[in-house]
Design a protein around this motif. Structure first.
Motif, PDB file in Angstrom:
ATOM      1  N   LEU A 308       9.569   9.622  12.217  1.00 21.45           N
ATOM      2  CA  LEU A 308       9.312   8.387  13.310  1.00 21.45           C
ATOM      3  C   LEU A 308       8.214   7.816  13.060  1.00 21.45           C
ATOM      4  CD1 LEU A 308      10.588   7.288  15.834  1.00 21.45           C
ATOM      5  CD2 LEU A 308       9.753   8.882  17.177  1.00 21.45           C
ATOM      6  N   ILE A 309       7.164   8.318  12.958  1.00 21.17           N
ATOM      7  CA  ILE A 309       5.823   7.730  12.914  1.00 21.17           C
ATOM      8  C   ILE A 309       5.811   6.872  11.658  1.00 21.17           C
ATOM      9  CG2 ILE A 309       3.347   7.986  12.262  1.00 21.17           C
ATOM     10  CD1 ILE A 309       3.539  10.743  13.739  1.00 21.17           C
ATOM     11  N   ARG A 310       6.522   7.321  10.550  1.00 21.36           N
ATOM     12  CA  ARG A 310       6.499   6.314   9.252  1.00 21.36           C
ATOM     13  C   ARG A 310       7.436   5.189   9.570  1.00 21.36           C
ATOM     14  NH1 ARG A 310      10.699   6.923   5.780  1.00 21.36           N
ATOM     15  NH2 ARG A 310      10.404   5.987   3.718  1.00 21.36           N
ATOM     16  N   SER A 311       8.555   5.222  10.332  1.00 28.72           N
ATOM     17  CA  SER A 311       9.461   4.085  10.675  1.00 28.72           C
ATOM     18  C   SER A 311       8.398   3.153  11.525  1.00 28.72           C
ATOM     19  CB  SER A 311      10.538   4.724  11.336  1.00 28.72           C
ATOM     20  OG  SER A 311      10.229   5.127  12.631  1.00 28.72           O
ATOM     21  N   TRP A 312       7.786   3.642  12.470  1.00 27.41           N
ATOM     22  CA  TRP A 312       6.782   2.725  13.295  1.00 27.41           C
ATOM     23  C   TRP A 312       5.863   1.973  12.161  1.00 27.41           C
ATOM     24  CZ3 TRP A 312       5.465   6.501  17.804  1.00 27.41           C
ATOM     25  CH2 TRP A 312       6.423   6.582  18.545  1.00 27.41           C
ATOM     26  N   PHE A 313       5.295   2.753  11.289  1.00 26.88           N
ATOM     27  CA  PHE A 313       4.364   1.876  10.456  1.00 26.88           C
ATOM     28  C   PHE A 313       5.025   0.886   9.539  1.00 26.88           C
ATOM     29  CE2 PHE A 313       2.407   2.055   6.093  1.00 26.88           C
ATOM     30  CZ  PHE A 313       1.132   1.809   6.302  1.00 26.88           C
ATOM     31  N   LEU A 314       6.292   1.390   9.104  1.00 21.22           N
ATOM     32  CA  LEU A 314       6.872   0.385   7.990  1.00 21.22           C
ATOM     33  C   LEU A 314       7.458  -0.909   9.031  1.00 21.22           C
ATOM     34  CD1 LEU A 314       8.975   2.970   6.032  1.00 21.22           C
ATOM     35  CD2 LEU A 314       7.078   1.586   5.305  1.00 21.22           C
ATOM     36  N   GLU A 315       7.743  -0.703  10.102  1.00 17.47           N
ATOM     37  CA  GLU A 315       7.888  -1.984  11.174  1.00 17.47           C
ATOM     38  C   GLU A 315       6.694  -2.915  11.179  1.00 17.47           C
ATOM     39  OE1 GLU A 315       9.080  -0.252  14.712  1.00 17.47           O
ATOM     40  OE2 GLU A 315      10.759   0.371  14.142  1.00 17.47           O
ATOM     41  N   SER A 320       4.149  -1.277   3.578  1.00 20.54           N
ATOM     42  CA  SER A 320       5.298  -0.967   2.865  1.00 20.54           C
ATOM     43  C   SER A 320       5.118   0.456   2.418  1.00 20.54           C
ATOM     44  CB  SER A 320       4.717  -1.843   1.585  1.00 20.54           C
ATOM     45  OG  SER A 320       3.769  -1.099   0.994  1.00 20.54           O
ATOM     46  N   GLU A 321       6.226   1.050   1.696  1.00 23.57           N
ATOM     47  CA  GLU A 321       6.126   2.553   1.138  1.00 23.57           C
ATOM     48  C   GLU A 321       5.005   3.006   0.605  1.00 23.57           C
ATOM     49  OE1 GLU A 321       8.118   4.942   1.804  1.00 23.57           O
ATOM     50  OE2 GLU A 321      10.121   3.987   2.534  1.00 23.57           O
ATOM     51  N   THR A 322       4.401   1.902  -0.502  1.00 20.44           N
ATOM     52  CA  THR A 322       3.121   2.152  -1.027  1.00 20.44           C
ATOM     53  C   THR A 322       2.041   2.533  -0.024  1.00 20.44           C
ATOM     54  OG1 THR A 322       4.101   1.105  -2.859  1.00 20.44           O
ATOM     55  CG2 THR A 322       1.768   1.437  -2.810  1.00 20.44           C
ATOM     56  N   LEU A 323       1.865   1.579   0.827  1.00 19.86           N
ATOM     57  CA  LEU A 323       0.866   1.867   1.726  1.00 19.86           C
ATOM     58  C   LEU A 323       0.913   3.002   2.598  1.00 19.86           C
ATOM     59  CD1 LEU A 323       0.116  -1.827   3.142  1.00 19.86           C
ATOM     60  CD2 LEU A 323      -1.472  -0.568   1.817  1.00 19.86           C
ATOM     61  N   TRP A 324       2.180   3.439   2.950  1.00 22.90           N
ATOM     62  CA  TRP A 324       2.459   4.596   3.294  1.00 22.90           C
ATOM     63  C   TRP A 324       1.664   5.951   2.746  1.00 22.90           C
ATOM     64  CZ3 TRP A 324       2.968   6.833   8.160  1.00 22.90           C
ATOM     65  CH2 TRP A 324       3.411   8.044   8.341  1.00 22.90           C
ATOM     66  N   ALA A 329      -5.259   3.465   4.807  1.00 27.09           N
ATOM     67  CA  ALA A 329      -4.500   2.430   5.136  1.00 27.09           C
ATOM     68  C   ALA A 329      -3.777   2.877   6.444  1.00 27.09           C
ATOM     69  CB  ALA A 329      -3.351   2.051   4.192  1.00 27.09           C
ATOM     70  N   VAL A 330      -3.209   4.363   6.327  1.00 28.18           N
ATOM     71  CA  VAL A 330      -2.486   4.796   7.523  1.00 28.18           C
ATOM     72  C   VAL A 330      -3.502   4.987   8.618  1.00 28.18           C
ATOM     73  CG1 VAL A 330      -1.444   6.774   8.294  1.00 28.18           C
ATOM     74  CG2 VAL A 330      -0.793   5.651   6.008  1.00 28.18           C
ATOM     75  N   LEU A 331      -4.740   5.477   8.329  1.00 21.94           N
ATOM     76  CA  LEU A 331      -5.731   5.845   9.276  1.00 21.94           C
ATOM     77  C   LEU A 331      -6.248   4.290   9.949  1.00 21.94           C
ATOM     78  CD1 LEU A 331      -8.194   8.288   7.438  1.00 21.94           C
ATOM     79  CD2 LEU A 331      -7.132   8.637  10.040  1.00 21.94           C
ATOM     80  N   SER A 332      -6.520   3.399   9.225  1.00 23.08           N
ATOM     81  CA  SER A 332      -6.708   2.034   9.674  1.00 23.08           C
ATOM     82  C   SER A 332      -5.919   1.556  10.503  1.00 23.08           C
ATOM     83  CB  SER A 332      -6.941   0.948   8.496  1.00 23.08           C
ATOM     84  OG  SER A 332      -7.302  -0.092   8.994  1.00 23.08           O
TER      85      SER A 332
END
Length: 404
Positions: A308-315, A320-324, A329-332
């Motif tokens: 779910l967190i991943r889906s929020w990030f991709l929204e 992108s998947e690469t940034l995940w 990048a995720v911390l930022s």
């Protein structure tokens, strides 16, 4: 080094403190800091260690026994020590990193009587209960084999465990290359390969088919046998090398048993950012899991919360998947979207409450009657604890929502 220059190790300088040092010396456990973050540490002792069993003072014939324990092997005492350390780190809420270089569990008769398998299973039990990040790292020139692979597999608790390996010379697999070759690529298979690839053997095979005289055929067959014996040592080495290719970090990554290959020189920096990202992600995940604890609704697993967190990030625009896969990048993103994430969790909590009330009222029969009465009674009791202003606000909210 020889010039007096300090070269940093994996953890912060002077931060490692060994615990349980006098017991089961074939495994090293302790606590350290990585970039200021406290962690639990478990590492393999690669050297041979001594286990001293004192004499029984009640038995006049007893004497002290000194047992040599090989490095890179789990014995009953070291397996128990490993499980105990993992449980200790869990109660202290510490993340854990394991520097793994085990060839498996000791399989001698004495060790079987000493319940090595039971203590090995305790390691699995400890991992199942663990709730903080666990990193299993195979350093350079290290390997995980046999039963050690079984108890360190990240699938034991995929919500917290991740496995990594040094990029070039780490190895991992249940069977070592020699053992796998002796099982999967036997002499008959090597001989078949010789006849398929070696030009001289191919020509001898053709010549054998052409010969009619039994004496000449016998000579050709002896030449074939001699050629096979000459090539056998080379093909044995090739078969072992071929099997070893299945144990490389590249292959482990391809089949999904490790997250990625990490060079030792980059390991400190990589795991520092990975740990920071995981701790922040686990904190957010914990808040999501708490929202599903309302009533009797279906709970979600930690893995589903992470998705779910991943889906929020991709929204997020530009994500992108690469940034995940980029920890920085995720911390930022978590820092920049902190307010939005709080709103998402609040909305998620609201949706779960709405769903629970809806399920109760529409359940039918006595469940609906009792549940509806309980909801009304709960609102009534809550009003008694509120100030007059809060009561007025709640009543106005009910009127506007229900259009009374």
């Amino acid at each position: 080094d020889d010039n007096g220059e300090w070269h940093s190790g994996f953890f912060d300088k002077g931060s490692f403190t060994e615990t349980l040092a006098g017991w089961a010396k074939s495994v090293v456990v302790g606590r350290a800091r990585l970039g200021g973050i406290p962690m639990g540490v478990i590492a393999t002792e690669n050297r041979t260690a001594e286990a001293i069993k004192p004499a029984d003072p009640a038995d006049l014939r007893a004497s002290e026994a000194v047992i040599q324990e090989a490095g890179c092997v789990w014995f009953p005492n070291s397996a128990y020590k490993t499980a105990q350390a993992i449980n200790d780190f869990r109660t202290e809420d510490l993340p854990l990193i394991i520097f793994a270089n085990w060839r498996g569990f000791s399989g001698g008769q004495r060790d079987m009587f000493d319940e090595v398998l039971k203590y090995g299973s305790l390691i699995v039990d400890a991992f199942v209960k663990f709730q903080q990040p666990v990193f299993v790292y195979i350093p350079p020139h290290a390997e995980i084999r046999g039963g050690a692979w079984v108890v360190l597999d990240a699938s034991i608790n995929e919500s917290v465990m991740e496995m990594y390996a040094s990029a070039d010379n780490a190895r991992g697999g249940v069977l070592e290359a020699n053992g796998a070759a002796s099982v999967k690529y036997r002499i008959k298979d090597m001989v078949a390969t010789m006849h398929r690839l070696d030009e001289k053997l191919k020509s001898l095979d053709v010549e054998l088919q052409e010969r009619v005289c039994e004496v000449e055929r016998q000579e050709v067959m002896e030449a074939i046998k001699e050629r096979e014996q000459a090539l056998l040592p080379v093909y044995e080495q090739i078969s072992v090398q071929f099997c070893e290719l299945h144990d490389t970090p590249g292959r482990m990554k391809a089949v999904g048993v490790i997250e990625s290959a990490v060079e030792w020189k980059d390991a400190r920096s990589y795991f520092y950012w990975r740990l920071r990202r995981k701790l922040a992600e686990f904190d957010l995940r914990k808040q999501i899991l708490e929202t599903y604890q309302v009533g009797r609704g279906d709970a979600i697993s930690p893995v589903e919360a992470s998705k779910l967190i991943r889906s929020w990030f991709l929204e997020t625009p530009g994500a992108s998947e690469t940034l995940w896969g980029d920890d920085k990048a995720v911390l930022s993103w978590m820092a920049q979207q902190h307010s939005e994430l709080e709103l998402k969790i609040a909305q998620l909590n609201k949706e779960n409450v709405i769903q629970e009330v809806f399920d109760v009222i529409t359940a039918g029969g006595n469940t609906a009657k009792i549940g509806t009465a309980g909801i009304v009674e709960g609102i009534s009791q809550a009003l008694l604890t509120m100030s007059a202003e809060e009561q007025a606000t709640l009543k106005e909210m009910i009127k506007s929502t229900l259009k009374l």
